[in-house]
Structure formats: C-alpha cells, structure tokens
Design an enzyme around this catalytic site. Sequence first.
Site, mmCIF file in Angstrom:
data_model
loop_
_atom_site.group_PDB
_atom_site.id
_atom_site.type_symbol
_atom_site.label_atom_id
_atom_site.label_comp_id
_atom_site.label_asym_id
_atom_site.label_seq_id
_atom_site.Cartn_x
_atom_site.Cartn_y
_atom_site.Cartn_z
ATOM 1 N N ASN A 393 -9.974 7.068 17.865
ATOM 2 C CA ASN A 393 -10.676 8.342 17.840
ATOM 3 C C ASN A 393 -9.723 9.500 17.571
ATOM 4 O O ASN A 393 -9.628 9.970 16.441
ATOM 5 C CB ASN A 393 -11.450 8.548 19.146
ATOM 6 C CG ASN A 393 -12.343 9.775 19.098
ATOM 7 O OD1 ASN A 393 -12.376 10.477 18.104
ATOM 8 N ND2 ASN A 393 -13.045 10.042 20.174
ATOM 9 N N ASP A 394 -8.988 9.924 18.606
ATOM 10 C CA ASP A 394 -8.136 11.107 18.464
ATOM 11 C C ASP A 394 -7.143 11.000 17.308
ATOM 12 O O ASP A 394 -6.819 11.986 16.671
ATOM 13 C CB ASP A 394 -7.365 11.351 19.764
ATOM 14 C CG ASP A 394 -8.291 11.826 20.871
ATOM 15 O OD1 ASP A 394 -9.323 12.426 20.542
ATOM 16 O OD2 ASP A 394 -7.977 11.597 22.047
ATOM 17 N N VAL A 395 -6.683 9.783 17.021
ATOM 18 C CA VAL A 395 -5.652 9.618 15.993
ATOM 19 C C VAL A 395 -6.204 9.806 14.583
ATOM 20 O O VAL A 395 -5.459 9.750 13.616
ATOM 21 C CB VAL A 395 -4.954 8.246 16.089
ATOM 22 C CG1 VAL A 395 -4.244 8.103 17.408
ATOM 23 C CG2 VAL A 395 -5.925 7.111 15.855
ATOM 24 N N THR A 396 -7.538 10.005 14.470
ATOM 25 C CA THR A 396 -8.111 10.240 13.154
ATOM 26 C C THR A 396 -8.645 11.669 13.034
ATOM 27 O O THR A 396 -9.214 12.032 12.025
ATOM 28 C CB THR A 396 -9.307 9.297 12.912
ATOM 29 O OG1 THR A 396 -10.318 9.575 13.900
ATOM 30 C CG2 THR A 396 -8.891 7.853 13.008
ATOM 31 N N ALA A 434 -8.270 13.053 24.537
ATOM 32 C CA ALA A 434 -7.795 14.426 24.558
ATOM 33 C C ALA A 434 -8.903 15.386 24.969
ATOM 34 O O ALA A 434 -8.668 16.577 25.137
ATOM 35 C CB ALA A 434 -7.247 14.805 23.191
#
Lengths: 464, 102
Positions: A393-396, A434
């Site tokens: 999720n956050d890494v994209t 996050a």
Amino acid sequence: MSANISAILYLISGVLFILALRGLSSPETSRQGNLFGIIGMVIAVVVTFLSVGNFTAGFIYVLIFLAIGGSIGAFIAYRIPMTAMPELVAGFHSLVGLAAVFVAISAFINPAAFNLGTPGNIKLASLIEMAIGAAVGAITFSGSVIAFLKLQGIMSGAPITFKGQHILNALLLVLIVVITFYLCSTQSSNLFWILIAVSFLIGFLIIIPIGGADMPVVISMLNSYSGWAAAGIGFTLENTALIITGALVGSSGAILSYIMCKGMNRSFFNVILGGFGATEQTSGDQNKEQRPVKSGNADDAAFLMKNASSVIIVPGYGMAVAQAQHALREMVDTLKKNDIKVSYAIHPVAGRMPGHMNVLLAEANVPYDEVFELEEINNDFANADVAFVIGANDVTNPVAKTDPQSPIYGMPVLDVEKCKSVLFVKRSLSPGYAGIDNDLFYKENTLMLFADAKKMTEDITKNL
Amino acid sequence: MEIDPFIFRLSIFILSIFVGYYVVWSVTPSLHTPLMSVTNAISSVIIVGAIIAALSGSDGVVFSSSSIYGFLAIVLAAVNIFGGFLVTQRMLAMYKKKKKDK
C-alpha cells in the site's frame, strides 16, 4: 592444547564466518557460504573443548545440553513456515542476548574459570567488558521478545506511547552508565544484578513505542545489538572468534537498519523515537471527502491481464498475511503460457523484515532473476501494461512524490501509477500503516479488487 | 614499553567492523533475510563462553552456581546454531534461477 594454537584456530573460524557472509553476495555462492559458517562453528566448539581439556562428567552434560538445544533448533528450523521468518529471527535474537547475559553472569560469579581474577577482585577492563556484554545482551533479549510478540500478533502492533517516555529512557540509559561506574569501583554483585534488571527494562521500553511496519528497522537493529553483545563477551573472554563475529554481525545489522530507514526516507532516530505519531494530524483529515473508486472483479482483472503484453507484480506484507505467494505463482505461470512478460518489483521495506518478500517468492518457486529491486525496475512501470499490487500500500502511494505535507513525502515509492492500468488487490479502502489515504485508489486507470489476496489471485487464474 | 594485549584485540575488532561493512554492502538485497538468519547463527559462537562457563565447576561438582548459567547458555546458543544454520540452508535451497527450457 596450547593457547597460541587455539588462538590461531579461533582466528580461522572468524575468517570462515567472514566468508559465510561474503557468500551471500549472490544466490549461487550462498550455499557454499553457509557451509563455511557451519565449519567455522564446528572448529570454534571443538577448539574450546580441547583447550578447556576437561573431559569428565561435566563434558557429558555439556554434550547432552548441546543435543537438547540442537534438536529444539533443528525442529524449529524444519517446521517453521516461511511467512513466520520475521518472528523466528526476532526470537533467535532474544536467545543470543540471553546467552550473552548468562555467560556474563557466570564470568562474574566465577571469574577464575575465565582467568579474570577472583570474585570481588575482577580485573577492571574485564569488568567493564562484562558489564557492557551483559547490558547489551539484556537489551537485545527484552527488545527481541517484544518484537517477537508484536510480530506474532500476541501483542498489538500499534505503537504504545506515554508521556515522558523519551525522558524516562534517557534517564535509564544514564543510570546504566552510573551503575557500571559504581560496579567497577565496588565490585558489588548487587549492582551487577541491578544493571541487568535495568537493561531488561530499557530494552522493553525502547521497542514498545515502535509500530508494526517499522519492524524491519527494529529487527535489523536488534540483529546489530546481538552482535555488539557477542563482541563485548568476546573481549571479556579474550576470544578472537567472538570479537570478529560480534563486529561482523554488529555492522551487518547496522547497515540493514540504515537501508531500511532509507527505504522509508526517515532517520533512524525518527523510527526509534516512535512511529508516525507526530506528523499524522497534518494530513489526517483533509482528504476525507468521498472520491469515486472503480472496483472490479476477477473477471475484469483476468481480461485486462490477458490483453497485456507485460505485467509487473508488486507484493507487500498483505501477500504474506494471506499466504498468497503460491497462488500468485500459479497465476503468473498461466500468464507466461500466454506469452505475457511478468516481473516482480520489491520495495526495500515491503514486508516485516529485510528481504521478506524475496524469501516468500523463492519459496513459491519464483526464479530470483525475475525479481527486481526498486531502482532496477522503477523505470519499467511506464512501459508496462498492468501493475498487479498485492498486499502493498504505502510503498505505491504517489503522494510521497507530490504532497510535501504528507508524512511519507520523500520516501522512495514504486511508480505504479505510470502503468497503463493498475490492479489493486486489497480488502478495503482503509489507509495503510502510515495512516494516510493512497491516491492511487482514485486514479482513472486503477481498478480496485476488493477481496482476500489469495482468493482473488486464485479466481483470476480460473478466469484467465 | 610493552603494548597491552587489549590493544591488539581492539585492532581486530575495529578492522572486523570495516570488513563487515564492505562484505555486507556486497550482499544482494534479495538475500537480506538469509543474511539475518546466518548472522544470527554465527553470533551464537558465544557458545564458546558458555562451554567454558559450564566446565568451570571444581572437581566432582558439575552443577555449581556459575556453571548452571553456562549450561543454560549452551542450550540457548545451541538452539540458535542449529536453528539458524538449518533455516538459512532451507531458505537458500529455494533460490533458483529461471529454467532455460521451453
């Protein structure tokens, strides 16, 4: 055995440990490297037996205890599922820490056995080294236990914070230094026990404020600590194998923590001092308005992929939770049969420990030359037809590149949105770790697939 | 003037940190998990200290107050040595290259 010969043999075992790490520079040499490590360990143990030269009843007991521990370890190693690797490593770190504490205690009670003087009259340098080894070992132990409990889900992964936390930790650290100082001047065994107790406490307090997704940093850091603890004991025992190994492991863990922090664009202290808490409020509420989302089913996803010529797969922790790696591999096999080029993109902090995703893909028989790191593959997204985001999720999140207000601004992210179409497997629209919304959900070319990662992947395969 | 042996050990320590630094940077990121498990296994060489502690009992007495801690440490370190190396081996055996068939 003469002390010089054993010292040289310990040195050889230290060199073999260096070669063991060196072997990991590529998967082809890695198995040989592991063998070097095992040989090094056997040499160290045999040399110790020979140099102590005490083959009485005690020796038999040593072998018995060795066998007990060894069988437990072997049993765990064969039974543990690959998805549980972060917990396993955290658990193992705690054992190294506790072993260091025990060795230090034993050396403190009976220093003569280690040539360190007599009880109450231990050489000053040895006492300092012993205290450092015991303190760092105790911190490693209690810290790793907390990390283990959080990873295992026994303890909530949410950060636990309270007022004055940092001041308390700082005071305890000062207290450790003060106790060590008085321990050296008084040689009091009470102080030694207090030192260990305070160190246990601080290990516990340091890890509780750190949240689940920061675990890659925590595990690497504890890896580093276990090395420093071993080195501290190595100085006490005047043993080169332990000193070399401690230094190797210490720097290895430190480098891994650095790589993990860089993968999140956060400083080490920011992670250690506890979570995203401080910056969360600024962007928490402003994006609350309902935005349209396109959602689809396995059929739509299969259609998109069938008509693609290249697909990039972005796995994340969700894949590990859903145990979807085998299903994913089956889907990819089907895609490849249709002459579709498939590659995998791994973000440095995907998962709960460094390299977590790579191991899971390897377990599912994905060849490692189809798996790429962020820098290697990020430019390819623009030319790919479909990005299949599974459990990440956050890494994209493109916000990391566009919104300076965002807590993750500046974090390196995978340029998934540049793909012609994005398939996003997720159970709901809830934000990631996050605590921020992912802009990618609302993009024109994103199709959300709301389902369990494993089930959705299996359904897509059926529809291909 | 004679140099304290401690200085030699310190030199080994500092140089090993540098060796570790360069060796670990050359480890490929896809093998970072095996790196952690193997460093974990080798740091259990602390078993050396545990063995000395366990055999420290004076004549005839196997379990003294200090050797008990040695025996406990042996069990812990042995779990790590066997567990760490075997799990690393298990992981590394899974890393395979693409088959060149078709």
